[in-house]
Design a protein around this motif. Structure first.
Motif, PDB file in Angstrom:
ATOM      1  N   UNK A 135     114.444  37.491  43.622  1.00  0.00           N
ATOM      2  CA  UNK A 135     115.791  37.110  43.222  1.00  0.00           C
ATOM      3  C   UNK A 135     115.766  36.222  41.983  1.00  0.00           C
ATOM      4  N   UNK A 136     116.788  36.350  41.156  1.00  0.00           N
ATOM      5  CA  UNK A 136     116.908  35.502  39.977  1.00  0.00           C
ATOM      6  C   UNK A 136     117.042  34.047  40.395  1.00  0.00           C
ATOM      7  N   UNK A 137     116.679  33.112  39.515  1.00  0.00           N
ATOM      8  CA  UNK A 137     116.815  31.694  39.856  1.00  0.00           C
ATOM      9  C   UNK A 137     118.252  31.336  40.212  1.00  0.00           C
ATOM     10  N   UNK A 138     118.430  30.622  41.300  1.00  0.00           N
ATOM     11  CA  UNK A 138     119.763  30.208  41.709  1.00  0.00           C
ATOM     12  C   UNK A 138     120.256  29.070  40.815  1.00  0.00           C
ATOM     13  N   UNK A 191     113.144  27.172  43.202  1.00  0.00           N
ATOM     14  CA  UNK A 191     114.059  27.494  42.108  1.00  0.00           C
ATOM     15  C   UNK A 191     114.228  26.258  41.242  1.00  0.00           C
ATOM     16  N   UNK A 192     114.208  26.438  39.914  1.00  0.00           N
ATOM     17  CA  UNK A 192     114.313  25.300  39.002  1.00  0.00           C
ATOM     18  C   UNK A 192     115.304  25.627  37.891  1.00  0.00           C
ATOM     19  N   UNK A 193     116.212  24.692  37.625  1.00  0.00           N
ATOM     20  CA  UNK A 193     117.132  24.769  36.492  1.00  0.00           C
ATOM     21  C   UNK A 193     116.830  23.608  35.557  1.00  0.00           C
ATOM     22  N   UNK A 194     116.548  23.898  34.302  1.00  0.00           N
ATOM     23  CA  UNK A 194     116.304  22.853  33.315  1.00  0.00           C
ATOM     24  C   UNK A 194     117.572  22.671  32.487  1.00  0.00           C
ATOM     25  N   UNK A 195     118.085  21.444  32.437  1.00  0.00           N
ATOM     26  CA  UNK A 195     119.385  21.197  31.836  1.00  0.00           C
ATOM     27  C   UNK A 195     119.312  20.573  30.442  1.00  0.00           C
ATOM     28  N   UNK A 196     118.437  19.598  30.251  1.00  0.00           N
ATOM     29  CA  UNK A 196     118.317  18.963  28.944  1.00  0.00           C
ATOM     30  C   UNK A 196     116.955  18.280  28.829  1.00  0.00           C
TER      31      UNK A 196
END
Length: 235
Positions: A135-138, A191-196
Motif C-alpha cells: 500500500x502507498x504511504x498513508x 509509514x513516514x511522512x516528511x513535512x519540512x
C-alpha cells in the motif's frame, strides 16, 4: 530492476542479534540512491545542476530481520507514478536464500536548491511495469504525544542537503518505543511522512502515542512546525 547486496554488520544488530528496523530502512534508502545514480540522476549530477532529491513519503514492510553477518538483497525499480511532481521507487528485500522478507514504496520530488521549491525537470528517467509491492504511504496529521524528548541536531546527523538525514527520524521513533514492540519479531509496517527540513543546531521535539495494541504514532516538531509524522504497526 537492479539489486544491491548488504551484510548485517555488528553495529546494525540489536541485543537479540538481528538487524534493526532503522538500519534496514537506511539500507533501502541507500539502494534507492544507487539505483537513481545508475540512471544518471545521482546526487553529484543533481547538485551540479542546483537541484536536489527530497524524500516525501515512504512505507516499508518487514516480515523478518536477518541476523549478524547475514546477506540480504534490496531490489529497486522505478514505478509508474500518477503524474505531478513525484517520482516513485519501489523495493523488495530478499534473504540470502532468495526468500522475500520485506518490501516498500517511496515517493520523491526534485527541488531547486536556491528556492527550495519543487520543480519538474526532464530527467529522462524510465519506469518499469512492475506493480507497487505494498500500500502507498498513508497520510497523517498532528496529534499530542504521550511521551516526548527534545534533542539538538548535530553535525553527524545532517546529510548532503544540509538538514537532518531522514533516517534519524526512524531512529528517534524506535528510541521511544517499548522494548516488547522493538523485539517482537513480528511483521512490521512503518509509514513516514516528511513535512519540512530541520537544520544543524536546531532543537527537535519528538514524541509517540499508543494508538492501539498494534500501532504507535510518531511526531517530530521544531519552532517552524511539524517535521515528520510516522506510524508503526505490528501484527
Amino acid at each position: 530492476m537492479n539489486s544491491y547486496e548488504y551484510t548485517v554488520a555488528p553495529e546494525n544488530i540489536d541485543f537479540q542479534g538481528h538487524a534493526t528496523i532503522p538500519s534496514m530502512c537506511n539500507s533501502i534508502i541507500n539502494a534507492i540512491g544507487q539505483n537513481i545514480r545508475r540512471e544518471g540522476a545521482g546526487i553529484d549530477v543533481m547538485r551540479a545542476a542546483k537541484r536536489s532529491w527530497v524524500l516525501l513519503r515512504s512505507a516499508f514492510e518487514i516480515d523478518d530481520r536477518p541476523g549478524l553477518y547475514d546477506l540480504f538483497n534490496v531490489f529497486v525499480w522505478p514505478a509508474k507514478c500518477k503524474g505531478g511532481l513525484t517520482y516513485n521507487r519501489c523495493v523488495k528485500i530478499t534473504n540470502d536464500e532468495g526468500e522475500e522478507i520485506g518490501r516498500g514504496t517511496t515517493e520523491w520530488c526534485v527541488i531547486d536548491i536556491d528556492s527550495r521549491r519543487p520543480i519538474n525537470p526532464d530527467l529522462g528517467l524510465t519506469t518499469v511495469d512492475i506493480p507497487v509491492p505494498c500500500r502507498s504511504p498513508r497520510r497523517m496529521t498532528d496529534f499530542v504525544p504521550e511521551l516526548s524528548k527534545t534533542a539538538e541536531i548535530g553535525y553527524s546527523e545532517c546529510d548532503f542537503n544540509g538538514h537532518m538525514n531522514n533516517g534519524h527520524y526512524v531512529e528517534m521513533f524506535y528510541n521511544l518505543l517499548p522494548k516488547d514492540i522493538i523485539s517482537s519479531g513480528l511483521f512490521t509496517r512503518i509509514d513516514i511522512n516528511f513535512r519540512r527540513e530541520a537544520h544543524e543546531g536546531e532543537n527537535v521535539t519528538f514524541g509517540v502515542r499508543k494508538a492501539s495494541d498494534e500501532e504507535y504514532l510518531f511526531i517530530a516538531r521544531n519552532g517552524s512546525g511539524t517535521l515528520c509524522h510516522a506510524a508503526l504497526r505490528t501484527t
